[in-house]
Design a protein around this motif. Structure first.
Motif, PDB file in Angstrom:
ATOM      1  N   ASP A 228       0.834  -1.200   0.000  1.00  0.00           N
ATOM      2  CA  ASP A 228       0.000   0.000   0.000  1.00  0.00           C
ATOM      3  C   ASP A 228       0.875   1.259   0.000  1.00  0.00           C
ATOM      4  OD1 ASP A 228      -1.784   2.050   0.500  1.00  0.00           O
ATOM      5  OD2 ASP A 228      -2.239   1.430   2.555  1.00  0.00           O
ATOM      6  N   PRO A 229       1.033   1.881  -1.176  1.00  0.00           N
ATOM      7  CA  PRO A 229       1.847   3.108  -1.223  1.00  0.00           C
ATOM      8  C   PRO A 229       1.062   4.353  -0.796  1.00  0.00           C
ATOM      9  CG  PRO A 229       1.208   2.448  -3.441  1.00  0.00           C
ATOM     10  CD  PRO A 229       0.571   1.453  -2.502  1.00  0.00           C
ATOM     11  N   ASP A 230       0.012   4.177  -0.066  1.00  0.00           N
ATOM     12  CA  ASP A 230      -0.821   5.239   0.537  1.00  0.00           C
ATOM     13  C   ASP A 230      -1.969   5.660  -0.389  1.00  0.00           C
ATOM     14  OD1 ASP A 230      -1.741   6.731   2.624  1.00  0.00           O
ATOM     15  OD2 ASP A 230      -0.123   8.194   2.619  1.00  0.00           O
ATOM     16  N   MET A 231      -2.824   6.496   0.174  1.00  0.00           N
ATOM     17  CA  MET A 231      -4.121   6.792  -0.449  1.00  0.00           C
ATOM     18  C   MET A 231      -3.985   7.813  -1.572  1.00  0.00           C
ATOM     19  SD  MET A 231      -6.183   6.904   3.153  1.00  0.00           S
ATOM     20  CE  MET A 231      -5.123   8.104   3.944  1.00  0.00           C
ATOM     21  N   LEU A 232      -5.056   7.927  -2.349  1.00  0.00           N
ATOM     22  CA  LEU A 232      -5.046   8.799  -3.524  1.00  0.00           C
ATOM     23  C   LEU A 232      -5.222  10.270  -3.138  1.00  0.00           C
ATOM     24  CD1 LEU A 232      -7.349   6.604  -5.819  1.00  0.00           C
ATOM     25  CD2 LEU A 232      -4.842   6.708  -5.816  1.00  0.00           C
ATOM     26  N   GLU A 233      -4.578  11.124  -3.904  1.00  0.00           N
ATOM     27  CA  GLU A 233      -4.746  12.577  -3.730  1.00  0.00           C
ATOM     28  C   GLU A 233      -5.533  13.181  -4.897  1.00  0.00           C
ATOM     29  OE1 GLU A 233      -4.227  14.325  -1.199  1.00  0.00           O
ATOM     30  OE2 GLU A 233      -2.488  13.616  -0.064  1.00  0.00           O
TER      31      GLU A 233
END
Ligand code: GAL
Length: 526
Positions: free
Chosen positions: A380-385
């Motif tokens: 998980d490379p982190d949430m969407l912006e």
């Protein structure tokens, strides 16, 4: 005072200021709360030692130096898994100390604006994150004393034996949903979450697959007399909220920390893990984001696997299928243990920010991690912006394409109640989502990098490929993928997934002119 210090003071009467003693400084913490820091100094001549007490625990005073009225010192804090050296400068001002805390920058992501004990403040690209000014007066902090006493009384969990948990059957493809953090930080409420649920349903996002609606940090007030987690007054009825979310065809996610404190310094699950798992299940929770943050005060990085395994087992013991998303910013050997302790997804980096630089530093930094990811367990490379304003349309398409190729969870983080058409189109592009959700479940990787052109590929079911031709430069340039590099013989069919059109290719490959910071995303059918 030691005899030596008395001697020093007698010998150098011109060193007027004496910092020795306790001082309390107040500042605004997350959510406008007043937070106190206590400084205990012991001065000997022109140097001093001591400790700093705050909601982050106790830290040693390092390199304390005083020259006349001005002084400086450093403390090392563990912030979201990164050690950072915080420099303090001060001036004695009558009975008070005027203090400036200088915050260094953090890794590729670093904590979000408003995150953790750092509080609000811009995060410039350089090596420095911001400054905080405060005034300290002589005394001891009752608030900190109380907090440390409560901390000492807190029940300690009994950690289980390490084992490999079988898959929980969830997240066969990368999870999709929405989370409150990137846009709203801790400014969240029942009303907002219901409006988001409505918008996910009416905008088409739910039907495109964004089903997990997760409340991030900022919902909890503390615990009731039975130790049950008590939501703050902006969340009067969690079970009712869960029912509402479910009535919209969505799933309900929540956030906590294995530590005593979340990143917003709010109540965490430490010592109440079994209780929390049970209460979450009774609220109808379908997804838990379990964020390390305050756990750094209690556990070492080496203990992360067992601490995370404990909650996985407790979630399973509730009998409710709960997707398990862990967040410890990619520390240690998480890639190796995360799937075995029952995590469905695990963060591989610090926090994303809403800039092309942050998004691409994280996204293009994922090559080599592909072997750890697969159906049921995802990097998980982190949430969407996307839709938060910091990315232009080409950059948003880059974000979406790269996360699809990476088989990354797609957790939208924008205000879905007021999206423009371009944002909806980017988030719901069916061709791109088909890459993201490809049943083979293989994470893509970098094929080639040449100057500003970065070519990434993802093997898809049936021998097909997704190919991303990314242009990281500031001017449009042609980029080419050669069939030979994919091991293809003969000319395949090519579909341009942003143009939604089959395109003509050459016998040896396909060339696209890719806009600045943009992408050509292709689906290749041999
Ligand atoms: C960070 C985490 C963010 C967000 C935040 C909440 O540690 O990486 O995604 O959850 O805490 O305070």
């Amino acid at each position: 005072m030691k005899p030596l210090a008395v001697l020093t003071l007698l010998a150098f009467p011109c060193l007027a200021a004496d910092l020795t003693g306790s001082w309390v400084a107040q500042r605004q913490g997350p959510g406008g709360r007043v937070m106190e820091t206590q400084l205990n100094f012991k001065q000997e001549g022109s140097t001093f030692t001591g400790s700093m007490l705050s909601s982050m625990g106790e830290q040693k005073i390092l390199n304390g130096k005083i020259d006349g009225e001005t002084f400086s010192f450093e403390v090392v804090q563990n912030m979201m898994g990164q050690e950072r050296r915080v420099k303090w400068e001060g001036k004695v001002d009558g009975e008070q100390l005027k203090l400036t805390m200088n915050l260094p920058a953090m890794g590729p992501g670093g904590p979000p604006p408003g995150g953790g004990a750092v509080g609000p403040g811009p995060a410039p690209g350089g090596g420095f994150r911001g400054m905080r000014e405060m005034t300290a007066r002589r005394g001891e902090s009752e608030a900190i004393k109380k907090e440390l006493a409560a901390e000492a009384k807190r029940p300690k969990p009994v950690l289980p034996d390490r084992k490999i948990l079988p898959p929980n059957g969830l997240a066969k493809t990368p999870p999709m949903g929405w989370n409150s953090w990137n846009k709203f930080h801790a400014n969240i409420s029942d009303k907002l979450i219901r409006e988001v649920a409505d918008a996910l349903a009416s905008s088409g996002l739910r039907d495109a697959g964004y089903v997990y609606l997760t409340i991030d940090d900022g919902w909890i007030a503390g615990r009731d007399e039975n130790g049950r987690p008590k939501p703050n007054d902006r969340f009067p009825d969690m079970k009712g909220l869960g029912d509402y979310i479910h009535s919209k065809g969505l799933k309900f996610g929540i956030y906590s920390s294995p530590g005593s404190r979340t990143c917003q310094q709010l109540e965490g699950s430490l010592g109440y893990e079994a209780m929390d798992a049970k209460v979450y299940a009774s609220w109808g929770i379908d997804y838990l984001k379990y964020d390390w943050c305050g756990a750094a005060r209690t556990f070492t990085v080496d203990q992360q696997a067992i601490v995370y395994q404990m909650m996985a087992e407790l979630l399973r013991a509730t009998g409710r299928p709960i997707l398990y998303s862990i967040s410890q910013y990619g520390q240690g050997s998480v890639l190796e243990w995360a799937s075995g302790i029952g995590a469905n997804m695990w963060r591989t980096t610090g926090d994303i920010r809403d800039t092309y630089e942050s998004m691409t530093t994280i996204g293009f930094g994922q090559s080599g991690k592909e072997k750890f990811s697969g159906p049921g367990h995802w990097n998980d490379p982190d949430m969407l912006e996307i839709g938060n304003g910091g990315l232009n349309p080409d950059e948003s398409r880059t974000h979406m394409s790269l996360w699809a190729i990476l088989a990354a969870p797609l957790i939208a983080g924008n205000d879905v109640r007021s999206m423009d058409k371009d944002t909806i189109d980017v988030l719901t592009n069916r061709d791109v989502l088909a890459v993201s959700q490809d049943p083979l479940g293989k994470q893509g990787y970098r094929l080639q990098q040449n100057g500003d052109i970065d070519i990434w590929v993802r093997p898809l079911k049936g021998g097909e490929w997704a190919v991303g031709l990314f242009n990281r430069g500031r001017a449009a340039v042609p980029a080419k993928v050669a069939w030979q590099a994919l091991g293809l013989k003969g000319k395949p069919k090519v579909r341009d997934l942003w143009a939604h059109a089959e395109v003509e290719s050459a016998v040896d490959g396909y060339t696209a002119t890719v806009p600045a910071h943009g992408v050509a995303l292709l689906r290749i059918r041999p």
